[in-house]
Design a protein around this motif. Sequence first.
Motif, PDB file in Angstrom:
ATOM      1  N   ALA A   1     106.939  50.733 -18.559  1.00 23.81           N
ATOM      2  CA  ALA A   1     108.307  51.382 -19.866  1.00 23.81           C
ATOM      3  C   ALA A   1     107.548  49.705 -20.937  1.00 23.81           C
ATOM      4  CB  ALA A   1     109.123  51.074 -18.706  1.00 23.81           C
ATOM      5  N   VAL A   2     108.761  49.420 -21.555  1.00 24.95           N
ATOM      6  CA  VAL A   2     108.822  48.598 -22.542  1.00 24.95           C
ATOM      7  C   VAL A   2     110.124  47.945 -22.265  1.00 24.95           C
ATOM      8  CG1 VAL A   2     109.585  47.740 -24.716  1.00 24.95           C
ATOM      9  CG2 VAL A   2     107.638  49.883 -24.934  1.00 24.95           C
TER      10      VAL A   2
ATOM     11  N   MET B   1     124.565  46.644 -26.856  1.00 24.18           N
ATOM     12  CA  MET B   1     124.367  44.866 -27.826  1.00 24.18           C
ATOM     13  C   MET B   1     123.894  45.790 -29.495  1.00 24.18           C
ATOM     14  SD  MET B   1     124.252  43.784 -24.408  1.00 24.18           S
ATOM     15  CE  MET B   1     122.793  42.926 -23.810  1.00 24.18           C
ATOM     16  N   TYR B   2     123.886  44.586 -29.888  1.00 24.47           N
ATOM     17  CA  TYR B   2     123.832  44.973 -31.525  1.00 24.47           C
ATOM     18  C   TYR B   2     122.235  45.577 -31.605  1.00 24.47           C
ATOM     19  CZ  TYR B   2     123.271  45.568 -36.078  1.00 24.47           C
ATOM     20  OH  TYR B   2     122.859  46.564 -37.524  1.00 24.47           O
ATOM     21  N   TYR B   3     121.711  43.942 -31.196  1.00 23.81           N
ATOM     22  CA  TYR B   3     120.590  43.961 -31.576  1.00 23.81           C
ATOM     23  C   TYR B   3     119.347  43.216 -30.464  1.00 23.81           C
ATOM     24  CZ  TYR B   3     117.200  40.560 -33.018  1.00 23.81           C
ATOM     25  OH  TYR B   3     115.306  40.145 -33.251  1.00 23.81           O
ATOM     26  N   TRP B   4     118.310  43.361 -30.397  1.00 23.97           N
ATOM     27  CA  TRP B   4     117.494  44.160 -29.261  1.00 23.97           C
ATOM     28  C   TRP B   4     115.830  43.865 -30.331  1.00 23.97           C
ATOM     29  CZ3 TRP B   4     118.251  45.795 -24.601  1.00 23.97           C
ATOM     30  CH2 TRP B   4     119.850  45.945 -23.806  1.00 23.97           C
ATOM     31  N   GLY B   5     115.110  42.769 -29.419  1.00 30.03           N
ATOM     32  CA  GLY B   5     113.879  42.448 -29.930  1.00 30.03           C
ATOM     33  C   GLY B   5     112.902  43.840 -29.483  1.00 30.03           C
ATOM     34  N   GLN B   6     111.959  43.317 -29.711  1.00 36.56           N
ATOM     35  CA  GLN B   6     110.300  44.776 -29.796  1.00 36.56           C
ATOM     36  C   GLN B   6     110.548  44.661 -27.952  1.00 36.56           C
ATOM     37  OE1 GLN B   6     108.611  45.376 -32.579  1.00 36.56           O
ATOM     38  NE2 GLN B   6     110.074  44.430 -33.468  1.00 36.56           N
ATOM     39  N   GLY B   7     110.616  43.934 -27.219  1.00 35.01           N
ATOM     40  CA  GLY B   7     110.248  43.822 -26.100  1.00 35.01           C
ATOM     41  C   GLY B   7     109.158  43.483 -25.732  1.00 35.01           C
ATOM     42  N   THR B   8     108.735  43.244 -24.125  1.00 28.12           N
ATOM     43  CA  THR B   8     107.297  43.696 -23.613  1.00 28.12           C
ATOM     44  C   THR B   8     106.603  44.963 -23.004  1.00 28.12           C
ATOM     45  OG1 THR B   8     105.481  41.821 -22.748  1.00 28.12           O
ATOM     46  CG2 THR B   8     108.096  42.233 -21.772  1.00 28.12           C
ATOM     47  N   GLN B   9     105.603  45.756 -22.925  1.00 25.34           N
ATOM     48  CA  GLN B   9     105.676  46.665 -22.454  1.00 25.34           C
ATOM     49  C   GLN B   9     104.537  46.096 -21.064  1.00 25.34           C
ATOM     50  OE1 GLN B   9     104.661  49.893 -23.978  1.00 25.34           O
ATOM     51  NE2 GLN B   9     104.164  50.101 -21.493  1.00 25.34           N
ATOM     52  N   VAL B  10     104.701  46.892 -20.091  1.00 28.07           N
ATOM     53  CA  VAL B  10     104.656  46.550 -18.907  1.00 28.07           C
ATOM     54  C   VAL B  10     103.827  48.457 -18.811  1.00 28.07           C
ATOM     55  CG1 VAL B  10     105.120  47.090 -16.490  1.00 28.07           C
ATOM     56  CG2 VAL B  10     105.809  45.138 -18.192  1.00 28.07           C
ATOM     57  N   THR B  11     102.426  48.657 -18.041  1.00 28.80           N
ATOM     58  CA  THR B  11     102.086  49.290 -17.300  1.00 28.80           C
ATOM     59  C   THR B  11     101.696  49.430 -16.779  1.00 28.80           C
ATOM     60  OG1 THR B  11     101.350  49.682 -20.340  1.00 28.80           O
ATOM     61  CG2 THR B  11     100.105  50.935 -18.287  1.00 28.80           C
ATOM     62  N   VAL B  12     102.270  50.149 -15.255  1.00 26.11           N
ATOM     63  CA  VAL B  12     101.729  50.152 -13.961  1.00 26.11           C
ATOM     64  C   VAL B  12     100.100  51.145 -13.584  1.00 26.11           C
ATOM     65  CG1 VAL B  12     101.932  49.686 -11.533  1.00 26.11           C
ATOM     66  CG2 VAL B  12     103.581  48.995 -13.389  1.00 26.11           C
ATOM     67  N   SER B  13      99.223  51.029 -13.734  1.00 29.57           N
ATOM     68  CA  SER B  13      98.038  52.154 -13.591  1.00 29.57           C
ATOM     69  C   SER B  13      96.441  52.061 -12.825  1.00 29.57           C
ATOM     70  CB  SER B  13      97.216  52.788 -15.176  1.00 29.57           C
ATOM     71  OG  SER B  13      96.778  53.635 -14.428  1.00 29.57           O
TER      72      SER B  13
ATOM     73  N   TRP C   1     117.742  42.428 -17.873  1.00 32.64           N
ATOM     74  CA  TRP C   1     116.330  42.963 -18.249  1.00 32.64           C
ATOM     75  C   TRP C   1     116.302  44.492 -18.581  1.00 32.64           C
ATOM     76  CZ3 TRP C   1     111.997  40.803 -19.990  1.00 32.64           C
ATOM     77  CH2 TRP C   1     112.034  39.484 -19.583  1.00 32.64           C
ATOM     78  N   TYR C   2     116.093  44.906 -19.105  1.00 33.10           N
ATOM     79  CA  TYR C   2     115.957  46.782 -19.654  1.00 33.10           C
ATOM     80  C   TYR C   2     115.003  46.822 -19.545  1.00 33.10           C
ATOM     81  CZ  TYR C   2     120.682  45.048 -20.902  1.00 33.10           C
ATOM     82  OH  TYR C   2     122.326  44.020 -20.777  1.00 33.10           O
ATOM     83  N   ARG C   3     114.685  48.446 -19.236  1.00 35.84           N
ATOM     84  CA  ARG C   3     113.742  49.126 -19.758  1.00 35.84           C
ATOM     85  C   ARG C   3     113.802  50.565 -20.532  1.00 35.84           C
ATOM     86  NH1 ARG C   3     111.312  49.792 -13.157  1.00 35.84           N
ATOM     87  NH2 ARG C   3     112.795  51.210 -13.095  1.00 35.84           N
ATOM     88  N   GLN C   4     112.439  51.111 -21.451  1.00 38.87           N
ATOM     89  CA  GLN C   4     113.204  52.261 -21.557  1.00 38.87           C
ATOM     90  C   GLN C   4     111.444  53.097 -21.719  1.00 38.87           C
ATOM     91  OE1 GLN C   4     114.358  52.290 -25.543  1.00 38.87           O
ATOM     92  NE2 GLN C   4     114.686  54.565 -25.816  1.00 38.87           N
ATOM     93  N   ALA C   5     111.412  53.897 -20.968  1.00 37.97           N
ATOM     94  CA  ALA C   5     110.192  55.232 -20.471  1.00 37.97           C
ATOM     95  C   ALA C   5     109.905  56.091 -21.819  1.00 37.97           C
ATOM     96  CB  ALA C   5     109.901  55.215 -19.393  1.00 37.97           C
TER      97      ALA C   5
END
Length: 122
Positions: free
Chosen positions: A91-92, A109-121, A36-40
Amino acid sequence: QVQLVESGGGLVQPGGSLRLSCAASESAFSTHHAGWYRQAPGKQRELVAGIRSGGSTTYADSVKGRFTISRDNAKNTLYLQMNSLKPEDTAVYYCNADPRWDRVVAGIMYYWGQGTQVTVSS
């Protein structure tokens, strides 16, 4: 490369929990290491947690003790249980898999999906 689709993100208050799921397209997933990865916003994508095909795991220091990665090879599914969520976890989140562990750790890896947004607020 195994195709993966993430789900389970959403808006949660600080201290809350979410469980992310990642469905793989084929049974070859069982022989792949996964992560699992994330990008903010404004930041590079980072590895949050990884799991080898045999089940051993690794976590980023920032999530140790709060997040748990797991897999169900019978269902070709990867999970991330996230507890005690913090605003900085916003992050996503992406999942991915590869036969090579070094590639999972590096996230190259070459291919990445759309991801899922996680918002903590609040």
